[in-house]
Design an enzyme around this catalytic site. Structure first.
Site, short mmCIF file in Angstrom:
data_model
loop_
_atom_site.label_atom_id
_atom_site.label_comp_id
_atom_site.label_asym_id
_atom_site.label_seq_id
_atom_site.Cartn_x
_atom_site.Cartn_y
_atom_site.Cartn_z
N GLY A 29 1.09 -1.26 -0.06
CA GLY A 29 0.04 0.19 0.16
C GLY A 29 0.94 1.45 -0.24
N ASP A 52 1.19 -8.80 1.61
CA ASP A 52 -0.06 -7.76 1.43
C ASP A 52 -1.41 -9.33 1.52
OD1 ASP A 52 -0.29 -5.11 1.06
OD2 ASP A 52 -2.18 -6.25 -0.05
N TYR A 160 -14.48 4.23 9.28
CA TYR A 160 -13.12 4.27 9.43
C TYR A 160 -12.87 4.89 10.49
CZ TYR A 160 -7.82 5.24 8.42
OH TYR A 160 -6.82 6.19 8.08
#
Ligand code: NAD
Ligand code: SER
Length: 330
Positions: A29, A52, A160
């Site tokens: 990322g 990942d 989030y």
């Protein structure tokens, strides 16, 4: 400067620390790529295992080991931790603010269960340290807008932000109850040129550079006067490594530290880019991300991080813009 800090860390680690084996989860990322490369410089390529759900980022290829891993699969994660003799985990896998609003259940599930899996394994395997980032998204519309302090009213409105705030308390809980040395930073919006951002509200501040270079124009999804806290990636990597290398006695915040780099609006970053690309034009068409941005503070008070472990940023708006444009050209 980052190079010098990496060298000093390396020297300290060689002299006083037992061998460390690090697992970076979410290494492909935006942060993961750069953090993995920085950690490999300190700890040695083979001692930092990138992992990942998606394939390895090309920038990591040839620089050290990579394993395909789903943080939600606790058994497989546990097997890898034992097989690779892992002593530290950096957990970066998460769904960010804008993508999270499209799939709140998935965001909550990944952001919470992923963290709990890592904390449990850290406890069972007596890991030395865990790093897990929080975000300015913990703050909500009732938090102070300017110089938002470490401790204040915190009422996030995104899934989030809710998951990050809950995660901060899980980190604190595992530290208090089980003695896990888990450390955390509330990153502002991060700006970088190596790996693309993964679905946040602050992503405009990365997209704008690519569009300015390629198209000489950019349509921004936030209004021109939307001030948000931001940080250039080299500063974010420096902060992460400095926090993780600080003696445990210096760490007074076991939820997550406020840290600050700079604050600007789309209008201000566009004006700064225009100094280098005079033909560049910005237009505005705000979307659902505007209300997320409106709920966050404009600037952050990070006095505690500065006092506890000596945090200081290197980049401001103009030095960051110049460096971004120089490096995107390359
Ligand atoms: P990103 O979306 O760019 O990267 C996350 C990585 O996690 C991706 O490569 C993705 O494939 C991987 N991933 C997703 N689900 C996974 C799973 N189940 N198992 C293993 N890997 C999985 O995110 P980022 O910007 O690098 O953010 C890293 C961390 O930093 C996140 O916790 C994020 O909330 C936090 N953070 C980022 C910013 C920012 O501006 N980038 C700001 C504040 C906090
Ligand atoms: N950059 C992140 C986002 O916009 C902040 O955590 O979601």
């Amino acid at each position: 400067m980052l190079e010098r800090i990496l060298q000093i860390c390396l020297l300290k680690i060689e002299i006083i620390m037992p061998k460390q084996r690090i697992l970076v989860i979410g290494a492909s990322g935006q942060i993961g790529v750069e953090l993995t490369l920085a950690l490999r410089k300190i700890y040695g390529n083979n001692n930092v295992i990138a992992s990942d759900l998606r394939e390895q980022n090309p920038l990591l290829e040839g620089s050290g080991p990579y394993v395909s891993l789903d943080v939600m699969n606790k058994e497989m994660l546990h097997v890898q931790v034992i097989r690779q003799n892992i002593t530290q985990i950096y957990l970066l896998a998460a769904i960010l603010s804008a993508t999270g609003e499209k799939n709140p259940n998935l965001a909550w599930h990944l952001n919470m269960q992923g963290l709990l899996n890592v904390l449990d394994i850290a406890r069972e395997e007596n890991l030395h340290k865990v790093y897990w980032p929080s975000s300015i998204a913990v703050f909500g519309p009732t938090s102070p807008k300017v110089n938002c302090p470490q401790q204040t009213i915190i009422e996030p409105i995104t899934v989030y932000g809710i998951s990050k705030y809950a995660g901060e308390f899980w980190c604190n809980y595992y530290h208090q109850r089980f003695g896990i040395d888990v450390r955390s930073l509330r990153y502002p919006g991060l700006i970088s040129y190596k790996s693309a951002p993964g679905g946040g509200t602050t992503d405009y501040a990365v997209e704008i550079f690519h569009e300015a270079k390629e198209e000489k124009k950019y349509e921004c999804f936030l209004k021109e006067d939307t001030y948000l806290p931001m940080m250039y990636m080299p500063d974010a990597i420096k902060a992460t490594i400095e926090l993780m290398e600080a003696p445990a006695s210096k760490i007074t915040t076991r939820t997550s530290y406020n840290i600050s780099g700079m604050s600007f609006s789309p209008k201000e970053i566009a004006a700064e880019i225009k100094k280098h690309i005079p033909e560049f034009e910005i237009s505005y068409k705000d979307d659902y991300r505007q209300s997320i941005a409106n709920s966050w503070p404009q600037s952050i008070d990070d006095t505690i991080a500065r006092n506890d472990w000596g945090w200081k940023e290197e980049y401001n708006l103009s030095t960051m813009v110049k460096d971004m444009l120089d490096n995107i050209s390359k």
